[in-house]
Design a protein around this motif. Structure first.
Motif, PDB file in Angstrom:
ATOM      1  N   ASN A 437       0.863  -1.124   0.177  1.00 15.91           N
ATOM      2  CA  ASN A 437       0.261   0.134  -0.215  1.00 15.91           C
ATOM      3  C   ASN A 437       0.899   1.367   0.196  1.00 15.91           C
ATOM      4  N   ILE A 438       0.519   2.250  -0.947  1.00 16.40           N
ATOM      5  CA  ILE A 438       1.250   3.296  -1.042  1.00 16.40           C
ATOM      6  C   ILE A 438       1.357   4.133   0.165  1.00 16.40           C
ATOM      7  N   LYS A 439       0.253   4.117   1.154  1.00 16.71           N
ATOM      8  CA  LYS A 439       0.392   4.800   2.317  1.00 16.71           C
ATOM      9  C   LYS A 439       1.252   4.139   3.340  1.00 16.71           C
ATOM     10  N   ASP A 440       2.018   3.020   3.215  1.00 20.36           N
ATOM     11  CA  ASP A 440       2.969   2.461   3.930  1.00 20.36           C
ATOM     12  C   ASP A 440       4.271   2.896   3.606  1.00 20.36           C
ATOM     13  N   LEU A 441       4.465   3.511   2.411  1.00 21.25           N
ATOM     14  CA  LEU A 441       5.698   3.848   1.864  1.00 21.25           C
ATOM     15  C   LEU A 441       6.344   4.966   2.291  1.00 21.25           C
ATOM     16  N   ARG A 442       7.392   5.551   2.557  1.00 21.00           N
ATOM     17  CA  ARG A 442       7.933   6.722   2.852  1.00 21.00           C
ATOM     18  C   ARG A 442       7.420   7.540   1.586  1.00 21.00           C
ATOM     19  N   ILE A 443       7.099   9.063   1.666  1.00 20.32           N
ATOM     20  CA  ILE A 443       6.584   9.763   0.826  1.00 20.32           C
ATOM     21  C   ILE A 443       7.669  10.015  -0.327  1.00 20.32           C
ATOM     22  N   HIS A 444       8.845  10.160   0.373  1.00 21.72           N
ATOM     23  CA  HIS A 444       9.802  10.548  -0.439  1.00 21.72           C
ATOM     24  C   HIS A 444      10.082   9.289  -1.472  1.00 21.72           C
ATOM     25  N   ASP A 445      10.131   8.252  -0.824  1.00 24.37           N
ATOM     26  CA  ASP A 445      10.531   7.114  -1.749  1.00 24.37           C
ATOM     27  C   ASP A 445       9.539   7.063  -2.982  1.00 24.37           C
ATOM     28  N   LEU A 446       8.352   6.998  -2.330  1.00 22.32           N
ATOM     29  CA  LEU A 446       7.180   6.924  -3.316  1.00 22.32           C
ATOM     30  C   LEU A 446       7.313   7.759  -4.442  1.00 22.32           C
ATOM     31  N   ARG A 447       7.541   9.235  -4.435  1.00 24.31           N
ATOM     32  CA  ARG A 447       7.794  10.203  -5.364  1.00 24.31           C
ATOM     33  C   ARG A 447       8.850  10.207  -6.154  1.00 24.31           C
ATOM     34  N   SER A 448       9.907   9.529  -5.623  1.00 25.81           N
ATOM     35  CA  SER A 448      11.165   9.546  -6.277  1.00 25.81           C
ATOM     36  C   SER A 448      10.941   8.278  -7.363  1.00 25.81           C
ATOM     37  N   LEU A 449      10.055   7.574  -7.284  1.00 25.14           N
ATOM     38  CA  LEU A 449       9.732   6.436  -8.316  1.00 25.14           C
ATOM     39  C   LEU A 449       8.916   7.098  -9.553  1.00 25.14           C
ATOM     40  N   ILE A 450       8.488   8.326  -9.511  1.00 22.35           N
ATOM     41  CA  ILE A 450       7.654   8.850 -10.244  1.00 22.35           C
ATOM     42  C   ILE A 450       8.202  10.076 -10.942  1.00 22.35           C
ATOM     43  N   GLY A 451       8.028  10.008 -12.372  1.00 22.44           N
ATOM     44  CA  GLY A 451       8.137  11.247 -13.235  1.00 22.44           C
ATOM     45  C   GLY A 451       6.915  11.980 -13.912  1.00 22.44           C
ATOM     46  N   ASN A 452       7.000  13.036 -13.567  1.00 26.07           N
ATOM     47  CA  ASN A 452       5.828  13.778 -14.432  1.00 26.07           C
ATOM     48  C   ASN A 452       6.067  14.743 -15.449  1.00 26.07           C
ATOM     49  N   VAL A 453       5.220  14.690 -16.674  1.00 22.57           N
ATOM     50  CA  VAL A 453       5.373  15.743 -17.611  1.00 22.57           C
ATOM     51  C   VAL A 453       3.652  16.076 -17.875  1.00 22.57           C
ATOM     52  N   ASN A 454       3.516  17.396 -17.493  1.00 29.21           N
ATOM     53  CA  ASN A 454       2.197  17.956 -17.403  1.00 29.21           C
ATOM     54  C   ASN A 454       1.851  18.709 -18.755  1.00 29.21           C
ATOM     55  N   GLN A 455       0.364  18.766 -18.730  1.00 26.93           N
ATOM     56  CA  GLN A 455       0.035  19.827 -19.960  1.00 26.93           C
ATOM     57  C   GLN A 455       0.804  21.140 -19.871  1.00 26.93           C
ATOM     58  N   GLU A 456       0.891  21.797 -18.841  1.00 25.08           N
ATOM     59  CA  GLU A 456       1.423  23.167 -18.785  1.00 25.08           C
ATOM     60  C   GLU A 456       2.739  22.700 -18.159  1.00 25.08           C
ATOM     61  N   ALA A 457       3.871  22.976 -18.873  1.00 28.15           N
ATOM     62  CA  ALA A 457       5.405  22.733 -18.544  1.00 28.15           C
ATOM     63  C   ALA A 457       5.411  23.700 -17.435  1.00 28.15           C
ATOM     64  N   ILE A 458       5.823  23.358 -16.270  1.00 26.41           N
ATOM     65  CA  ILE A 458       6.050  24.269 -15.112  1.00 26.41           C
ATOM     66  C   ILE A 458       7.481  24.172 -15.042  1.00 26.41           C
ATOM     67  N   LEU A 459       7.798  25.466 -15.459  1.00 20.80           N
ATOM     68  CA  LEU A 459       9.549  25.571 -15.402  1.00 20.80           C
ATOM     69  C   LEU A 459       9.886  26.967 -14.466  1.00 20.80           C
ATOM     70  N   PHE A 460      10.956  27.147 -14.070  1.00 15.89           N
ATOM     71  CA  PHE A 460      11.348  28.193 -13.152  1.00 15.89           C
ATOM     72  C   PHE A 460      12.281  29.238 -13.612  1.00 15.89           C
ATOM     73  N   ASN A 461      12.430  30.311 -13.142  1.00 13.67           N
ATOM     74  CA  ASN A 461      13.251  31.565 -13.608  1.00 13.67           C
ATOM     75  C   ASN A 461      14.544  30.912 -13.208  1.00 13.67           C
ATOM     76  N   ASP A 462      15.028  30.213 -14.192  1.00 12.15           N
ATOM     77  CA  ASP A 462      16.499  29.906 -13.880  1.00 12.15           C
ATOM     78  C   ASP A 462      16.984  29.565 -15.018  1.00 12.15           C
ATOM     79  N   THR A 463      18.391  28.737 -15.257  1.00 14.43           N
ATOM     80  CA  THR A 463      18.896  28.366 -16.444  1.00 14.43           C
ATOM     81  C   THR A 463      18.397  27.128 -17.019  1.00 14.43           C
TER      82      THR A 463
END
Length: 612
Positions: A437-463
């Motif tokens: 169950n994902i509720k039994d996993l560390r949130i950091h470990d869970l999200r480190s397994l997942i990559g996202n590409v969204n409809q709106e590309a969320i970028l930062f004011n950086d290089t």
């Protein structure tokens, strides 16, 4: 004041050493101040040639009389000795120089006590701002659907600044003034208990008047800060919607709305400022009344037959009494300032004390990779606890397979994929990865397994480099370039003057939609996650950009377990399985060809897009 001391306990504890030094320096400042004022008595006696100079004083040992009598007697003894040896004029010069020296020590301690509080004040404000930022980052996405971004910005800027100017600056006054008041008051009692008793009888009524004027200030300050939040929210909405404002020729409409916000804020601030500005003149007037009353009573004592106090001592008493009025005034100022800061802290606490429903397991399990499958087991979900957005969803995604979610807007596709990284938690059913169950996993470990590409590309004011390497510690330039090449981004990056060190602007404003999307794909490639979520990644692109992005996505999807949300059915024809959602339920499932043969809802969607 209870709220104030609770605030101090929360934030001042790491800075106790500054408080200790400040208290010590304030005590020394008060002592030097009283000694410097005590020199007025012999100076006045010398100047006005009162009878005190004709008395004969002998040195008294400690314990031979009360401490007050010993100190006063020996003080006059040394003064008369100076007059006999050097004359009145030279003695007056010595006393004046000693007065200057004592004043120098007093002012040095006063400055030190204020200067040493500056790191505390700025440290507390920094800590509050960091706490708010950490809390904002930790809170789930659902919290921000109910809050305006401009309001949150106002709390981090205006409200935190208000806490600094109103509360932490008052802390210096609340440390300094009690010490001064107690020192001066003790001096007044020792000098003349009769005058001091009269003063005590007069003071409470004046303090009551000051408190009555300041009671409504917190409520008015809270209203002013809310108006400021409205103004910031309006500004944030304007900056985010400038294209639409100009397209619909709504500049005047938006300006009038902003003008109304500014006027409301101005009116609220006026009320606070007018009430606050009354503090000084009122305390000045009440202080003068106190001086007049004591002057009358003290004069009556001196003019009586058995005067308990002489004229020079009475003048010293009046100087000390006038000195005690200034700390009392500072207290009245603090009683006005603190409610303003507490009102702002109340607004800040709405963020700091907001509950995060996404809880970390007490004994979390670790998971470093996806080995078998992801499974959604009888998932139901609602945002408000009433209206279900998802109803009894069952999906199995074997490792390395690609599944697609299609359906009309509002059918629950994005909500479903948001449940996997635990942006929201399911209310019914469970989601498992390799049976855990994902509720039994560390949130950091869970999200480190997942990559996202969204409809709106969320970028930062950086290089370019920092945007692609975002979330990957110690990424090298070679790794970033390799990811950019796979994402079809390397060529247009190298066309920029500074290559990968070129700043892309706010939210990537210097790039086209397709370029922004390819940078976000490069970011996901560099993270190299085993699970990939594509949320309508090509829906907002033109044909040429879509082709380049689609190529990059296909490279990214190789050997990965992928969940793709798509409006354009042409982009998910090759998915291993397609799930069709309607009103939060799965109404059809199968491959593209199988769903076309069923002649159902998917076929209707496909035909409509083909006709389009």
């Amino acid at each position: 004041m209870k709220e104030f001391f609770q605030l101090m306990r929360r934030f001042v504890s790491p800075y106790k050493k500054y408080l200790g030094w400040s208290i010590l320096l304030n005590i020394l400042s008060a002592v030097f101040n009283i000694f410097s004022f005590s020199l007025l008595i012999p100076i006045l006696n010398i100047l006005f040639k009162t009878g005190e100079n004709d008395k004969v004083y002998r040195f008294m040992e400690w314990g031979s009389a009360s401490a007050k009598d010993v100190v006063m007697n020996n003080f006059y003894y040394y003064t008369t000795q100076l007059i006999e040896n050097f004359g009145p004029a030279t003695t007056l010069l010595f006393l004046g120089l000693f007065l200057g020296f004592m004043t120098m020590l007093k002012t040095a301690c006063y400055f030190g006590s204020s200067a040493i509080m500056i790191p505390l004040r700025t440290g507390v404000v920094r800590d509050i701002r960091l706490l708010v930022y950490r809390k904002v980052v930790e809170l789930p996405l659902g919290f921000f659907s109910e809050e305006r971004k401009g309001d949150i910005i106002a709390r981090m800027s205006g409200d935190v600044n208000e806490v600094e100017t109103s509360v932490t600056s008052s802390l210096d006054m609340l440390l300094k003034n009690p010490i001064l008041i107690l020192s001066y008051f003790a001096t007044l009692v020792i000098t003349s208990w009769q005058l001091t008793l009269f003063t005590i009888l007069v003071l409470p009524s004046m303090g009551w008047l000051m408190g009555k004027v300041g009671r409504a200030l917190k409520r008015q300050s809270l209203d002013a800060q809310n108006r400021w939040s409205d103004t910031m929210s309006q500004l944030e909405e304007t900056l985010g919607g400038l294209r639409i404002i100009k397209a619909f020729i709504a500049e005047k409409k938006m300006t009038s709305r902003f003008e109304k916000c500014c006027n409301d804020y101005r009116d609220a601030v006026n009320k606070v400022a007018i009430r606050q500005s009354s503090a000084h003149p009122m305390s000045e007037f009440l202080g003068t009344l106190l001086i007049v009353a004591v002057l009358w009573f003290g004069g009556s004592l001196i003019l009586s037959n058995n005067a308990p106090i002489d004229a020079s001592t009475f003048i010293f008493y009046m100087v000390i009494l006038y000195s005690i009025i200034n700390p009392l005034k500072e207290f009245s100022k603090a009683s006005y300032n603190i409610p303003r800061g507490l009102a702002s802290m109340e607004r800040i606490d709405k963020i700091l004390k907001a509950e995060n429903p996404i809880k970390e397991a007490e004994h979390p399990k670790t998971l470093s990779d996806l080995n078998e499958k992801i499974e959604f087991k009888d998932i139901s979900f609602s945002y408000d606890g009433k209206n279900e957005v998802l109803k009894h969803i069952n999906i199995v995604i074997p490792k390395g397979k690609t599944i697609a979610l299609v359906g009309q807007s509002g059918s629950g596709k994005s909500t479903l994929v948001d449940l996997l990284p635990r942006y929201h938690d399911v209310q019914e059913g469970e989601i498992t990865i390799d049976g855990t169950n994902i509720k039994d996993l560390r949130i950091h470990d869970l999200r480190s397994l997942i990559g996202n590409v969204n409809q709106e590309a969320i970028l930062f004011n950086d290089t370019f480099f920092n945007n692609i390497a975002f979330g990957v510690e110690n990424a090298t330039m070679e790794q970033v370039i390799a990811a950019a090449k796979i994402a079809n981004a390397h060529d247009f990056i190298m066309e920029k003057p500074e290559g990968y060190n070129t700043n892309i602007g706010d939210r990537g404003s210097k790039l086209s939609g397709g370029q922004r999307q390819r940078i976000s794909i490069a970011r996901a490639i560099l993270k190299n996650p085993p699970i990939l979520i594509l949320d309508e990644a090509t829906s907002a692109l033109d044909t040429e950009s879509e082709r380049l992005v689609q190529e990059a996505l296909e490279r990214l999807m190789k050997t990965r377990t992928t969940i793709a949300i798509a409006h354009r059915l042409s982009t998910i024809k090759n998915a291993d399985e397609i799930y069709v959602l309607y009103n939060g339920q799965i109404v059809e499932r199968g491959t593209h060809d199988e769903l076309i043969k069923k002649q159902g809802y998917y076929k209707r969607l496909h035909d409509m897009q083909s006709l389009g």
